[in-house]
Design a protein around this motif. Structure first.
Motif, PDB file in Angstrom:
ATOM      1  N   ASN A 218       0.803  -1.222   0.000  1.00 32.80           N
ATOM      2  CA  ASN A 218       0.000   0.000   0.000  1.00 32.80           C
ATOM      3  C   ASN A 218       0.844   1.283   0.000  1.00 32.80           C
ATOM      4  O   ASN A 218       0.318   2.371   0.126  1.00 32.80           O
ATOM      5  CB  ASN A 218      -1.073   0.008   1.100  1.00 32.80           C
ATOM      6  CG  ASN A 218      -0.487  -0.173   2.463  1.00 32.80           C
ATOM      7  OD1 ASN A 218       0.618   0.271   2.748  1.00 32.80           O
ATOM      8  ND2 ASN A 218      -1.229  -0.856   3.322  1.00 32.80           N
TER       9      ASN A 218
ATOM     10  N   ALA B 247       2.481   1.597  -2.743  1.00 33.63           N
ATOM     11  CA  ALA B 247       2.404   1.779  -4.189  1.00 33.63           C
ATOM     12  C   ALA B 247       1.260   2.725  -4.540  1.00 33.63           C
ATOM     13  O   ALA B 247       0.342   2.954  -3.744  1.00 33.63           O
ATOM     14  CB  ALA B 247       2.179   0.430  -4.872  1.00 33.63           C
ATOM     15  N   GLY B 248       1.308   3.254  -5.752  1.00 32.47           N
ATOM     16  CA  GLY B 248       0.243   4.123  -6.229  1.00 32.47           C
ATOM     17  C   GLY B 248      -0.874   3.323  -6.878  1.00 32.47           C
ATOM     18  O   GLY B 248      -1.094   2.144  -6.557  1.00 32.47           O
ATOM     19  N   VAL B 249      -1.553   3.976  -7.796  1.00 32.83           N
ATOM     20  CA  VAL B 249      -2.737   3.419  -8.430  1.00 32.83           C
ATOM     21  C   VAL B 249      -2.374   3.032  -9.867  1.00 32.83           C
ATOM     22  O   VAL B 249      -1.679   3.785 -10.568  1.00 32.83           O
ATOM     23  CB  VAL B 249      -3.862   4.476  -8.451  1.00 32.83           C
ATOM     24  CG1 VAL B 249      -5.129   3.916  -9.057  1.00 32.83           C
ATOM     25  CG2 VAL B 249      -4.093   5.015  -7.045  1.00 32.83           C
ATOM     26  N   HIS B 250      -2.845   1.897 -10.301  1.00 31.07           N
ATOM     27  CA  HIS B 250      -2.586   1.483 -11.677  1.00 31.07           C
ATOM     28  C   HIS B 250      -3.270   2.474 -12.635  1.00 31.07           C
ATOM     29  O   HIS B 250      -4.396   2.900 -12.395  1.00 31.07           O
ATOM     30  CB  HIS B 250      -3.138   0.074 -11.904  1.00 31.07           C
ATOM     31  CG  HIS B 250      -2.688  -0.500 -13.209  1.00 31.07           C
ATOM     32  ND1 HIS B 250      -3.283  -0.191 -14.411  1.00 31.07           N
ATOM     33  CD2 HIS B 250      -1.679  -1.361 -13.505  1.00 31.07           C
ATOM     34  CE1 HIS B 250      -2.672  -0.836 -15.389  1.00 31.07           C
ATOM     35  NE2 HIS B 250      -1.696  -1.561 -14.873  1.00 31.07           N
TER      36      HIS B 250
ATOM     37  N   LEU C  55      -7.004   4.542 -12.563  1.00 31.23           N
ATOM     38  CA  LEU C  55      -7.144   5.994 -12.570  1.00 31.23           C
ATOM     39  C   LEU C  55      -8.033   6.433 -13.739  1.00 31.23           C
ATOM     40  O   LEU C  55      -8.898   7.313 -13.590  1.00 31.23           O
ATOM     41  CB  LEU C  55      -5.746   6.617 -12.690  1.00 31.23           C
ATOM     42  CG  LEU C  55      -5.551   7.982 -12.038  1.00 31.23           C
ATOM     43  CD1 LEU C  55      -5.995   7.999 -10.595  1.00 31.23           C
ATOM     44  CD2 LEU C  55      -4.067   8.378 -12.113  1.00 31.23           C
TER      45      LEU C  55
ATOM     46  N   ILE D 174     -11.648   5.824 -12.919  1.00 29.72           N
ATOM     47  CA  ILE D 174     -12.178   6.856 -12.020  1.00 29.72           C
ATOM     48  C   ILE D 174     -12.555   8.095 -12.830  1.00 29.72           C
ATOM     49  O   ILE D 174     -13.654   8.648 -12.667  1.00 29.72           O
ATOM     50  CB  ILE D 174     -11.125   7.214 -10.942  1.00 29.72           C
ATOM     51  CG1 ILE D 174     -10.992   6.073  -9.936  1.00 29.72           C
ATOM     52  CG2 ILE D 174     -11.485   8.515 -10.246  1.00 29.72           C
ATOM     53  CD1 ILE D 174      -9.857   6.241  -8.940  1.00 29.72           C
TER      54      ILE D 174
ATOM     55  N   PHE E 271     -14.636   1.212   2.349  1.00 29.47           N
ATOM     56  CA  PHE E 271     -13.458   2.063   2.233  1.00 29.47           C
ATOM     57  C   PHE E 271     -12.126   1.326   2.397  1.00 29.47           C
ATOM     58  O   PHE E 271     -11.182   1.564   1.662  1.00 29.47           O
ATOM     59  CB  PHE E 271     -13.492   3.182   3.278  1.00 29.47           C
ATOM     60  CG  PHE E 271     -14.563   4.204   3.066  1.00 29.47           C
ATOM     61  CD1 PHE E 271     -14.614   4.945   1.889  1.00 29.47           C
ATOM     62  CD2 PHE E 271     -15.530   4.434   4.023  1.00 29.47           C
ATOM     63  CE1 PHE E 271     -15.598   5.902   1.693  1.00 29.47           C
ATOM     64  CE2 PHE E 271     -16.516   5.392   3.836  1.00 29.47           C
ATOM     65  CZ  PHE E 271     -16.560   6.126   2.661  1.00 29.47           C
TER      66      PHE E 271
ATOM     67  N   THR F 169      -7.338  -2.443  -2.973  1.00 24.49           N
ATOM     68  CA  THR F 169      -6.393  -1.340  -2.784  1.00 24.49           C
ATOM     69  C   THR F 169      -4.948  -1.763  -3.060  1.00 24.49           C
ATOM     70  O   THR F 169      -4.225  -1.111  -3.822  1.00 24.49           O
ATOM     71  CB  THR F 169      -6.521  -0.789  -1.347  1.00 24.49           C
ATOM     72  OG1 THR F 169      -7.903  -0.526  -1.081  1.00 24.49           O
ATOM     73  CG2 THR F 169      -5.715   0.494  -1.193  1.00 24.49           C
ATOM     74  N   LYS F 170      -4.533  -2.869  -2.427  1.00 22.42           N
ATOM     75  CA  LYS F 170      -3.150  -3.316  -2.604  1.00 22.42           C
ATOM     76  C   LYS F 170      -2.909  -3.897  -3.992  1.00 22.42           C
ATOM     77  O   LYS F 170      -1.782  -4.052  -4.416  1.00 22.42           O
ATOM     78  CB  LYS F 170      -2.821  -4.365  -1.540  1.00 22.42           C
ATOM     79  CG  LYS F 170      -2.698  -3.744  -0.152  1.00 22.42           C
ATOM     80  CD  LYS F 170      -2.684  -4.803   0.936  1.00 22.42           C
ATOM     81  CE  LYS F 170      -2.452  -4.125   2.284  1.00 22.42           C
ATOM     82  NZ  LYS F 170      -2.890  -4.950   3.398  1.00 22.42           N
TER      83      LYS F 170
ATOM     84  N   GLY G 221      -3.690  -2.520  -6.747  1.00 26.29           N
ATOM     85  CA  GLY G 221      -3.566  -1.486  -7.772  1.00 26.29           C
ATOM     86  C   GLY G 221      -4.650  -0.437  -7.714  1.00 26.29           C
ATOM     87  O   GLY G 221      -4.702   0.480  -8.527  1.00 26.29           O
ATOM     88  N   GLY G 222      -5.519  -0.564  -6.712  1.00 31.73           N
ATOM     89  CA  GLY G 222      -6.576   0.426  -6.537  1.00 31.73           C
ATOM     90  C   GLY G 222      -6.086   1.629  -5.750  1.00 31.73           C
ATOM     91  O   GLY G 222      -4.937   1.689  -5.298  1.00 31.73           O
ATOM     92  N   MET G 223      -6.980   2.599  -5.572  1.00 34.22           N
ATOM     93  CA  MET G 223      -6.667   3.808  -4.808  1.00 34.22           C
ATOM     94  C   MET G 223      -7.161   3.641  -3.374  1.00 34.22           C
ATOM     95  O   MET G 223      -6.507   4.024  -2.413  1.00 34.22           O
ATOM     96  CB  MET G 223      -7.389   4.990  -5.450  1.00 34.22           C
ATOM     97  CG  MET G 223      -7.214   6.309  -4.736  1.00 34.22           C
ATOM     98  SD  MET G 223      -8.168   7.620  -5.556  1.00 34.22           S
ATOM     99  CE  MET G 223      -7.280   7.777  -7.110  1.00 34.22           C
TER     100      MET G 223
ATOM    101  N   PHE H  94     -17.137   6.092  -7.467  1.00 33.33           N
ATOM    102  CA  PHE H  94     -15.694   6.180  -7.674  1.00 33.33           C
ATOM    103  C   PHE H  94     -14.930   5.028  -7.016  1.00 33.33           C
ATOM    104  O   PHE H  94     -13.808   4.724  -7.403  1.00 33.33           O
ATOM    105  CB  PHE H  94     -15.171   7.541  -7.192  1.00 33.33           C
ATOM    106  CG  PHE H  94     -15.746   8.675  -7.980  1.00 33.33           C
ATOM    107  CD1 PHE H  94     -15.343   8.907  -9.290  1.00 33.33           C
ATOM    108  CD2 PHE H  94     -16.744   9.490  -7.442  1.00 33.33           C
ATOM    109  CE1 PHE H  94     -15.900   9.942 -10.036  1.00 33.33           C
ATOM    110  CE2 PHE H  94     -17.293  10.533  -8.173  1.00 33.33           C
ATOM    111  CZ  PHE H  94     -16.888  10.756  -9.485  1.00 33.33           C
TER     112      PHE H  94
END
Lengths: 359, 359, 359, 359
Positions: free
Chosen positions: B13, B15-18, B22, B25, B63, B206-207, B209-211, B243
């Motif tokens: 976590n 890491a950013g978002v794939h 993005l 979204i 969440f 999330t882990k 590749g999600g936000m 989202f």
């Protein structure tokens, strides 16, 4: 049937995300960052929030408004204490009982005329200090702007704050629509929070053009130490927090928060003005922020809801709520007003026709 | 000092978002949508989740992982009941006590060798049914992949499930890294969840590749009715839910979830292989998913941490965790391995030099 | 079948009320008294408790031991904090999850040999201070005498207390059988509580000859202010409190507490001595208070339970618990020992006979 | 100053224990009995409660009224549900927030004229079914006799019950003074509970002449299974339960409950009649059970409170509550009435004299 993506007047959380906020999210997506709030963007929020709320203000990003309220209140209360609120407050009527269920918080509710508490109204529940049989009033929560679209003036806030503190209690503000309040009053965020003595604020970014970005803002530094723990146990700690912080930053670093709020407020005012002289529509209370509350015939409401989304606020009186958002346009309002005029004009004939068509 | 945005091995976590997530979204940001999950994207998730988890599977976006776990467990337990878990489970050690504090859940913990429960281990706490003095064991939670980087095989899952159900209990799976498990086992998501009898799953995006996108996935339809209420009172109901749903959709509509997991797993394997023959580094347990647990000299760890972020897992033994994520590259791994070799090679000389420099 | 009112060895709460306690209740029944603890008898308790626990000790009568423990711990913890306890502690295994369910308390459990914590054992869970992901260890609870019939010596208590306080935590003692501990150690109540640094004590009167009389005794005055509120919200505030206070007074004003404890302890010692040389009975651990733990053949246990009530403590090992109470007599012990001898002597022949009879 | 043990009019829990109840306690003190409710006396209660409440009624003794209410309500509600109550109900105003704090129960309160709910009043909160944002109304609690000394007639109860059940909710009755209600209405306990459709009852014995004896009485058998667990986790399970059960048995096996209630009611009526024609005293509402609510000059109240204990119910209006108990005598009432007459007669002269004396 109405186009699914048409802008209606149901809620400011039916709106999407402001493009600048989306851009900020994208630009936050670079490389690795420490999780859980130790990233650069979250760290940078401090300065931004201090600029808006005064030195020492501390912001703790959370997921949603209920989370912000419950974390805030829990930080202000001991396990046996209670909070005084308007019976129409979001904490009382719209959080599914989360304050009670997540945090064991007793709500002492007070009926109000317009969603606003006063020292006199608070006093109705601010008693029994030291009596173990009475859940001890230790905090008061007020909503700015209120759930009924009204505003507290700076003087009203000061009076409340003085009273609340004089009784040894603390003051929480539910600022899910704080931006709308500040914009309408023509003041900065600090003037209606820190400067009037608010201890802890739930700051709302989501309805202001964010995707999902709220913050517990601690203005009374004595209350800050427990927030990180309470946020975690309240399941409001985001792992990739930078993406929430980036939204708050986008709204607050310039004047995006203000422009978004001004737009929503202006559209509500435009709507209020336009329907004010339509016979059959009665404005219930002055539109001070971004919502208009009106009473109109229920059959008109029913027909309007085929075209535009909005909520009936009171089934008995037929009161409806029309909420404008940051993306509501003049054209949205004008189309809506035209539809109201048309449906009201259509009157009984329309209803008969509808029945005929149905047969 | 290390560059802030360098990719390390601290957590998936960080890491950013794939980019595809993005993009999803951004594309969800069109017009108004009903809030709180009645939007089109969230409605569309049903089909996607049914395709992965079988007909009747119901997904409820939330969440974060703690939220997914607590909502899931609360839906499986009556107020006086308890859940059996490994003592190393995230629910026990990494959620700040949220299960206990938000939902009054008693955890009956069991020590394990490798983070994995077995029928025999579960039996150590699965007793006292009908005895009011004992918080009634009513559910078991297992993590797949586990917090220690290990996996349950399909057969192991079936044995656990049969045992759990034979004792009248229900089975929860914490799938914060379910994708990594499925990718490593080379099976679909359904094979290690629905098909083995999992009742409720915490699905982690999330882990992967999600936000910020997790979901409570109900596989035992008897347990679905309460989830919407529990999600709300648990403060896990997003207003602009589209989202979150768009992220889950982006991961699951094609094979992005799988590619991301495969990449993370492969990098862990590459790392394990590369350090396996370095003298002074001992792999603690087989890297079955996307993490490597190793023991190395603490002074080496300390020096490495100046360049790469990662966590010491056990201060006493010096065990460290190296976690790979969807964006870890071969070059990241190779640089890290080189650094390990260098620091280990540097040995005491380096330390002496450090001291000299410091004086 | 055994006579219902025969004295067995199941629990010290199977016993009735000492006649002097009953007389005190009757004598408290005079005229009107202010409810909820403002009566004369409750007020008078202060002096009695101060005599036993030192100046400044404050006693708050409650209904039962679980109530005393949960109220005590809640007064020592903030909402996000946790308590370290032996995995065999009453709070963990015998309160139906009340600490978690009533007060959201996370228990960090530690396995022990004999029900006793040590600084080393506490240290296994006393870490992670300041890490929001870890429910913060803030108190340690120990039981004196323990649930396994063992005792902490004064030196052991001091070591624990020093360690606990050195880590910024507080010390709670579950004294459901404190009287038995003091009697066995030959010291006053203060020596093993106040003097060793216990912050809050659950004082047990019920098993000592009361009808239903426990008290939260606050020895660290900083923690006293919240107790009245927590006792109320914990549903432990008696309206006609004078009748609980009269029991505590009867036990503590003279030496009734000591005589009752000495009798129970002596009978446990007599039982331990008598069975020590019976082949087939193995004393598991030294009987330091009023209980004897022994392993004997399960068929013998089964037959004995037809005549005398007692509990099997561990189904796997066949360990049983024999508990003596204030009213256990030498003749009770001797009859029981005779029965043990007889049933063990009966051996396989008896079992065969039983089978024959059953056919 | 008044004699401490003089009978006043403060509360029916200032009274002591009826001699027959005390005798029953003493006679229960024989030999060993299984703890936690498996004793003979507790087992025998079933028949007694069935005789009063109908076949299938199940009674679960608890410590106090708050405990009875919270355990009852928890058994009727899922974790996300709420209970509708009069804003003057004991559960709302006199339990320190225990429903919220112990059990996470949301209270939807309704203001009433006289402490009594009606279908119309309940309807004000019985809405929003299926809406996750609204804590789901699932039970209604009414108090019989009410906290304001009023009674529900059998017809009123039936109407409420029909309405409550027609909305899919359950009906709880707080019967802390049920005996007084039945005595006043001249009916059996069953007629105003089981027969009108009450699902769960909090039965009060303490104020009726007990020492501390309440019971959760389940009249809707579907709700019984969870009570033993909830009672335990709610810290309301007595170890030596026989002594609580013996009290309930003493009150209910003959007509002691009725005689005690009749005496208290008769004394309230006597008091009401006697003060009715005193100028300066205004009876606020008809005394239907064992309390009288009156308004009188605050200086008279102050002087009277030097001689007799009673509570001011409303500081603003000067309303006081005079509560009679099972042991209130005609002579107690007559002396009190005489004192009222004297203090009212004394009037300003007295006040002046007081001032003179003070100078």
């Amino acid at each position: 049937m109405f186009a699914e993506k048409k802008r209606g007047f149901a809620s400011d959380n039916y709106a999407g995300v402001h493009p600048d906020v989306l851009a900020a999210i994208a630009s936050a997506n670079e490389g690795h960052q420490i999780a859980y709030g130790d990233d650069e963007i979250t760290q940078g929020l401090t300065k931004t929030f201090e600029r808006h709320f005064g030195e020492g203000a501390q912001a703790f990003p959370v997921f949603n408004g209920t989370g912000a309220n419950v974390v805030s209140l829990q930080a202000m209360l001991k396990s046996w204490e209670a909070v005084i609120c308007a019976s129409t407050s979001h904490a009382n009527v719209d959080e599914g009982g989360a304050p009670e269920k997540v945090a064991g918080i007793k709500l002492w509710t007070v009926p109000t005329e317009d969603g606003k508490l006063t020292p006199e109204l608070i006093a109705k529940q601010a008693w029994g200090f030291g009596d173990v049989h009475r859940a001890q009033p230790a905090a008061v929560t007020i909503t700015q702007a209120t759930e009924l679209g009204t505003l507290y003036s700076i003087d009203e806030l000061k009076e409340i704050s003085e009273y609340v503190h004089s009784r040894g209690m603390k003051l929480h503000m539910d600022g899910a629509r704080l931006a709308n309040a500040a914009a309408s009053l023509g003041v900065g965020l600090q003037e209606i929070t820190t400067n009037v003595g608010v201890d802890v604020l739930s700051f709302g970014g989501t309805k202001n053009g964010g995707m999902g970005c709220e913050a517990v803002v601690v203005l009374n530094p004595d209350l800050a130490a427990s927030i990180p723990y309470i946020r975690k146990t309240g399941m409001q700690l985001a792992s990739k927090m930078r993406f929430i912080s980036a939204q708050l930053q986008a709204l607050l670093e310039g004047d995006l928060w203000l422009r978004n709020a001004q737009q929503a407020n202006a559209m509500a005012k435009r709507l209020e003005n336009a329907v004010g002289d339509i016979e059959g529509v009665r404005i219930v209370r002055k539109a001070e922020a971004n919502s208009v509350f009106a009473v109109l015939p229920s059959e008109v409401t029913a027909r309007l809801q085929n075209e535009f989304r909005f909520y009936v606020w009171d089934q008995v009186t037929g009161e409806v709520r029309w909420m404008c958002s940051w993306d509501t346009t003049e054209s949205d309002v004008d189309s809506f007003v035209a539809a109201i005029r048309e449906e009201i004009g259509a009157g009984d004939g329309n209803r008969t026709r509808a029945v005929s068509l149905g047969s």
